[in-house]
Design an enzyme around this catalytic site. Structure first.
Site: not given
Lengths: 208, 745, 326
Positions: B475, B712
């Site tokens: 992605i 993250e």
């Protein structure tokens, strides 16, 4: 129909089309909302298609196109859905992201916010027309080198905008680049790398 | 032979860079199929109630319209059959929205019809002609009301050891009797992922029982599973292609109503159907970071040792699906404190279901915890970095286990030096440059170094190219590039000789891209598959060549057209000969995490973010002038793409801190910030030159590569770093994000 | 979007007639706002009269005034040497708006005529008197953090989004208009109107009237100017509040001032009382604060935009400080 506004001579065809449309509408006594009316009156499909389209000439990436398009077709949708030039991206469809940036007669614009017919006779350059054959445009090469993208979706718009930014003379400092590239959103956040790529091209002195 | 430079740790350009800069990378809506039709969704204009009627006559008669599908005429979807529960009762554990399956409206802009036409313009026009009448019921979209009825997640009720269940170490709520005490509430508004690519799908029934979808998803396997189940098909009858994904940040971790709608529509019109959401629909129906209320209670001794922390959080979810995330996790393990307890609750509202958004709950939680750390340091008159060091922990206080690796102190030191932390003044409002106040702040992020199971397959071609295939998606982080590097190093081949193919459910099964786990998980599978290929080829060559028969696989060398051996380049086995055997050059390997290590160690990635901000005290404008992000993420496979990913997380954190928020008009239960002019994400002018520093020390336990994950931690801790810097600049503590000018003037 | 007739007249008069004769016809120039609104069903003209090829793009500086053709692009105006020399405030304001791409499309006339960005106006499922008279003002009791603090009515509290117009109203510009009944000149301050009971009308233009140019008289405000726009990100966003400030200084004494706010009312908001207050006073922050207090007289806030009562005067002070230092 003598109350139709005059059109430039090159638009005779369009004029005929409008006249045809007007007379057709008169014939079936439908005024003034052509399509809603066509829809509700179940006009014959072929008739509906004919009155909805106008001729359009464009030069895209050096190639000449003679097209028939609905006036409501945006330049972006024409490129993506009818000409399979999908390098130009739809990110918002409202001029709020810059993913659809193309050059019209050399100027960067949001292709989502104008109807294709408004560009009759103009030269369009999209990301597909930027490289010289297999040789990447210097801005494309700089984006690869500096990793000026992640997902790649805003990238064609960023590159088209970046090329224009340098050509316009709005790439003289990092601050100026940041301001004049703010119309191209990169949600992945590759902004720093995009600035680095533009600065390299600007300072490299290559022809853009 | 010329030794190859090591690829892992290099700055290799992206393998798909050329495609992305030329416009040749193909995203979901960009496949050309014969007979393509276009679908446009019609959304409800109420937040809760029943659809009494839908007048689709005008739409059906509009030029080019192929179908108007509503719950009145939708083809039966086998997976939507009722489960026996009373469908009139709201059930937050009920699962995904079953589109066009009943007359219930559960949120505003819920799809109630899909219009299919032969062109996009015609479908869009006809969609405006669809009119619905409703029997409206009283909705609730106000978080304040949701908080009053907050409840324990079902998951926690079922399993007290669940991450979202209440947690107590020492005494609960012990902070209340602490020497120096802090109690503060923190709020994060609903934030929206808004990847640049609109959610899009092309659904194509190739046969009545064979479905192909070109879909924007982070997990081709998960999407395949969902829609095979929905249509009662064997999984192998559903093919999911997601080669290029134009950003997602979590919102393509779930299957959404528009995907079901496109598949239903394609079934009905018997043509391929393309459905691209509008930017407004990206707000209303494909997930978001949930509005979350948090409270931190913290106490410390006067010498700066934390004695207790209580962290409470309530996140928003929908009325029909329970969404939970690890909002309170960092509080359990980040600092040494004898008394820690956490409570996590849900507030069900008449909205669509949230979904993990980058850094997910941990980023939300870190805003509260790391703001509170700054507030406590201020109360103690301590430097916030010093305060954190005094509460540093060498083992996981949640379970007593040793860390698999932890270089957080190195991050503190490297980052502080680079930002110039020594310039920071203890007293807020001390630094000024003309009209602008200057402040410094820091925030810490941590995220589990997760590793799952994955397969990888690898094939040697006669020309010496090695092709790997994985169902994994990329992605944006550069998965394809990282895997190419891992394969190149494992095989001793230059990256040009490796072709890593991804984003197709028919390739080797791999997990969904999310949770910073892909390099941790697919990386080892690629590595092991490449080693297995070496061994297989060596054995095959050994059948007729004694030198290969007695060699170790480590000595196998791939030359241009033949296999040879390290230190013995007279031993040769041509690829052409080797590949004459059936499937000679093909290997599939399944790679699993080391369960034993998982039991022995606590595994986390860490990041420390340092922000320098400038605040105009007159106008409340905040500019992040400098941001330094330092990460302990184990081995860095690609310095260029990993650095980029960290920078992107920082930009996301700037958005979270300074501008991102949706606003809901609760009278209508309808958002008023639905597009990118009303919902602000950072633009180029908001992004400072983020500096990224990596400790780059391999973790010895997560996997053989030593990676821990980046995606993250790149954002976790950024927002509090900025909020803390704003406090340092102005003395104003903003506990409800984003820090927009209205909150500072 | 509905299908519509598209015509592209080559003569100005034909364009005017086309719109004047058809209540469902409208001009299209850059399209940056109209196309957007048509996509969302907020506007649905049945005929578009494309005026882009009319010869209205010239920018001329005649003795005493600058004349900008209505079809001069925002980027062309901002980059024009004469404009930069004579009207630097206008340049700053234009460059504070939108993006480089949009400024390459948006025209001078179109920029003035852009419609409000109020989210209730934009969402056809919400009430809005401007879009659909009689449905009520969604923002009045709704989310109104972006809304007006001056000149609103109980029918509409929307604000005008143009930055360029804020500079033009401060600079005493005049709009040149051509219509079915001939030409006329409108003082810029009279072009936009307050909502009153008819918020559907943004301006005082009559049906079929076409803006052909804007004139800005020469003035002494060529150095000490500032357009300060406060928004929720550093660029490419509409204003929470903006302030245009132009000073004519004699040493540190203010000889004359021109001031206006953006983002506070249904029209660009000229601050004549504050201008008067400044004349003859020293250019100090203290004076500016007093002027800002004068500027804010009559302001009233709603539930979510109370901050504008503080932000607007502060932004004006900041603009005046910037202008003094320029």
């Amino acid at each position: 129909m003598n109350n139709e506004p005059d059109l430039p001579p090159s638009h005779d065809e369009a004029r005929r089309n409008f006249l045809k449309q007007s007379s057709l509408l008169t014939a079936v006594a439908l005024v003034p909302a052509p399509v809603v009316q066509a829809a509700t009156a179940e006009l014959d499909e072929r008739v509906a298609a004919a009155i909805e389209k106008v001729p359009l000439k464009l030069e895209i990436n050096g190639k000449k196109y003679k097209l028939d398009v609905e006036p409501r077709t945006t330049l972006l949708d024409l490129l993506r859905e009818q000409l399979n030039l999908t390098g130009t991206k739809k990110g918002c469809d409202y001029g709020q992201c810059g993913a659809c940036t193309v050059h019209v007669d050399g100027q960067r614009v949001n292709s989502c916010l104008s109807f294709a017919v408004m560009h009759d006779g103009k030269k369009i350059t999209t990301i597909e027309g930027l490289a010289d054959g297999d040789k990447l445009h210097p801005m494309q090469a700089a984006f690869v080198k500096h990793d000026g993208f992640q997902c790649g979706y805003c990238t064609p718009g960023q590159i088209m905008s970046a090329v224009a930014c340098v050509r316009e003379g709005h790439a003289d400092s990092e601050a100026e680049i940041r301001e004049y590239m703010s119309g191209n959103i990169c949600r992945c956040g590759a902004y720093t790398n995009i600035v680095a790529a533009i600065q390299e091209v600007k300072n490299g002195g290559q022809k853009v | 032979m010329k030794p190859l430079s090591k690829q892992i740790g290099s700055t290799l350009n992206r393998v798909d860079g050329h495609l992305k800069v030329t416009g040749a990378a193909t995203y979901s809506a960009e496949y050309e199929l014969p007979g393509m039709s276009y679908a446009v969704l019609v959304g409800s204009t109420i937040a809760k109630g029943r659809i009494k009627s839908i007048d689709a006559r005008a739409a059906e008669k509009a030029p080019g319209v192929l179908a108007v599908i509503t719950h009145f005429n939708s083809p039966k979807v086998p997976g939507f059959t009722p489960t026996g529960k009373d469908p009139s009762q709201p059930q937050t554990t009920g699962g995904r929205l079953k589109v066009f399956n009943d007359d219930k409206v559960r949120f505003n802009d819920q799809p109630i019809a899909v219009v299919v036409a032969d062109t996009l313009e015609r479908a869009r026009f006809a969609a405006r002609l669809v009119k619905a009448e409703y029997e409206q019921e009283k909705h609730e979209t106000d978080m304040a009301a949701g908080l009053r009825q907050a409840f324990v997640p079902t998951q926690a009720k079922k399993n007290p050891k669940s991450g979202v269940a209440d947690y107590v170490r020492g005494t609960a709520d012990a902070y209340k009797t602490g020497a120096v005490k802090l109690e503060a509430e923190y709020v994060i508004p609903t934030e929206v992922h808004h990847p640049m690519e609109l959610q899009a799908i092309i659904a194509h029934w190739e046969a009545p029982d064979r479905l192909t979808i070109y879909d924007k998803t982070q997990g081709t396997m998960a999407t395949r599973r969902d829609f095979a189940k929905e249509w009662g098909l064997p999984e192998e009858n559903v093919k999911v292609i997601a080669t290029f994904v134009g950003g997602a940040f979590g919102n393509a971790l779930h299957s959404w109503p528009h995907e079901s709608a496109a598949i239903i529509a394609a079934r009905q019109v018997k043509r391929p159907v393309k459905l691209v959401l509008t930017r407004e629909q990206m707000t209303t129906m494909v997930g978001y970071r949930p509005h979350t209320w948090q409270k931190i209670g913290m106490s410390a001794s006067p010498d700066g040792k934390i004695t207790a922390i209580t962290h409470e959080a309530t996140g928003q979810t929908s009325s029909y699906e329970e969404f939970t995330e690890s909002t309170v996790q960092q509080t359990r393990m980040m600092y040494t404190a004898p008394n820690v307890n956490t409570r996590y609750r849900l507030a069900a509202l008449d909205v669509s279901t949230p979904i993990w958004m980058r850094g997910p709950g941990e980023a939300t939680g870190a805003f509260a915890l790391e703001s509170a750390m700054d507030e406590m340091a201020h109360l103690l008159n301590l430097d916030p970095l010093e305060f954190r060091l005094r509460n540093y922990t060498d083992k996981d206080p949640e379970n007593g286990k040793p860390w698999s690796s932890k270089f957080l102190k190195e991050c503190y030191q490297m980052g502080a030096e680079r930002i110039g932390w020594s310039k920071r003044q203890l007293k807020p409002g001390s630094l000024r440059d003309g009209d602008w106040l200057i402040g410094y702040g820091m925030g810490v992020g941590t995220f589990g170094a997760h590793r799952g199971s994955s397969k990888a397959n690898v094939r040697l071609l006669p020309n010496g190219t090695v092709v790997l295939q994985s169902a994994v998606t990329d992605i944006g982080p550069g998965t394809g590039t990282a895997m190419t590097q891992i394969a190149a190093d494992t095989l001793g081949l230059p990256p040009e000789k490796i072709r890593f193919e991804w984003g197709n459910s028919e390739f080797a099964p791999a997990p969904t891209q999310g949770g910073s786990a892909i390099v941790n998980t697919v990386g080892p599978a690629v590595q092991e598959a490449c080693l297995a290929l070496k061994e297989k080829l060596r054995t095959m060559a050994g059948a007729s060549n004694a030198a290969f028969a007695s060699a170790r696989k480590e000595d196998v060398v791939f030359a241009d057209k033949y296999l040879t051996l390290n230190g013995n380049d007279t031993a040769r086995a041509s690829y052409a000969d080797l590949l004459k055997q059936t499937d000679g050059g093909f290997v599939t390997v399944e790679s699993k995490p080391n369960g034993e290590n998982g039991q022995k160690y606590s595994m986390y990635s860490y990041s420390v973010h340092f922000a320098e901000v400038r605040v105009n005290p007159l106008t409340g404008e905040v500019r992040v002038s400098k941001l330094v992000s330092c990460a302990d993420a184990g081995t860095i496979v690609n310095q260029k793409t990993a650095g980029n990913q960290m920078k992107g997380g920082a930009v996301g954190g700037i958005g979270m801190a300074l501008m991102e928020a949706t606003h809901m008009d609760d009278r209508f239960g309808r958002y008023v910030t639905k597009d990118l002019a009303d919902y602000h994400v950072p633009v180029q002018a908001d992004a400072p030159a983020v500096e990224v520093l990596f400790v780059n020390q391999p973790d010895p336990h997560v996997n053989a590569l030593g990676t821990k994950g980046i995606g993250e931690i790149a954002i976790i801790g950024v927002a509090p770093a900025i909020a803390n810097a704003v406090f340092n600049a102005t003395g104003k503590r903003v506990r409800e994000l984003p820090i927009t000018p209205d909150k500072l003037v | 979007m509905n299908q519509f007739q598209y015509v592209r007249p080559s003569k100005q008069q034909a364009a005017i007639e086309a719109v004047a004769k058809d209540a469902n016809a409208t001009f299209i120039a850059g399209g940056t706002n109209l196309v957007d609104l048509m996509k969302r069903g907020v506007m649905a003209p049945q005929k578009l009269v494309d005026i882009n090829r009319l010869p209205l793009t010239r920018i001329d500086h005649d003795p005493g005034k600058l004349r900008i053709g209505a079809l001069a692009l925002n980027s062309a105006v901002a980059d024009d040497k004469q404009v930069r020399e004579h009207q630097p405030l206008l340049v700053q304001a234009i460059n504070a708006g939108a993006s480089a791409q949009l400024r390459n499309m948006a025209t001078t006339g179109g920029n003035m005529l852009q419609r409000t960005r109020c989210p209730y106006f934009y969402d056809t499922a919400m009430p809005c008197n401007k879009r659909e008279p009689g449905t009520g003002c969604g923002a009045l009791e709704g989310i109104n953090r972006m809304h007006a603090i001056f000149g609103f009515s109980d029918k509409c509290i929307a604000v005008h989004p143009s930055d360029m117009s804020v500079a033009l109203v401060a600079l005493d510009a005049t709009v040149l208009v051509s219509g079915p009944r001939g030409d006329r000149r409108i003082a810029f301050a009279d072009l936009h109107r307050l909502p009153g009971d008819t918020p559907e009308k943004d301006t005082t233009l009559e049906p079929g009237e076409l803006i052909t140019a804007v004139e800005v008289p020469d003035n002494p405000f060529t150095k000490h100017v500032s357009y300060h726009k406060v928004r929720e990100r550093a660029s490419y966003a509409f204003a929470l509040v903006s302030a245009a400030a132009a000073l004519d200084l004699d040493g540190s004494t203010i000889k004359a001032a021109r001031l206006a706010f953006g983002g506070v009312a249904h029209k660009p908001w000229r601050l004549t009382a504050a201008e008067q207050f400044l004349v003859g006073k020293p250019a100090t922050e203290e004076t500016f604060k007093q002027a800002a207090t004068v500027a804010m007289q009559g302001a009233k806030a709603f539930k979510h935009n109370e901050y504008k009562l503080r932000l607007a005067p502060n932004t004006l002070v900041q603009a005046l400080k910037n202008a003094t230092a320029a």
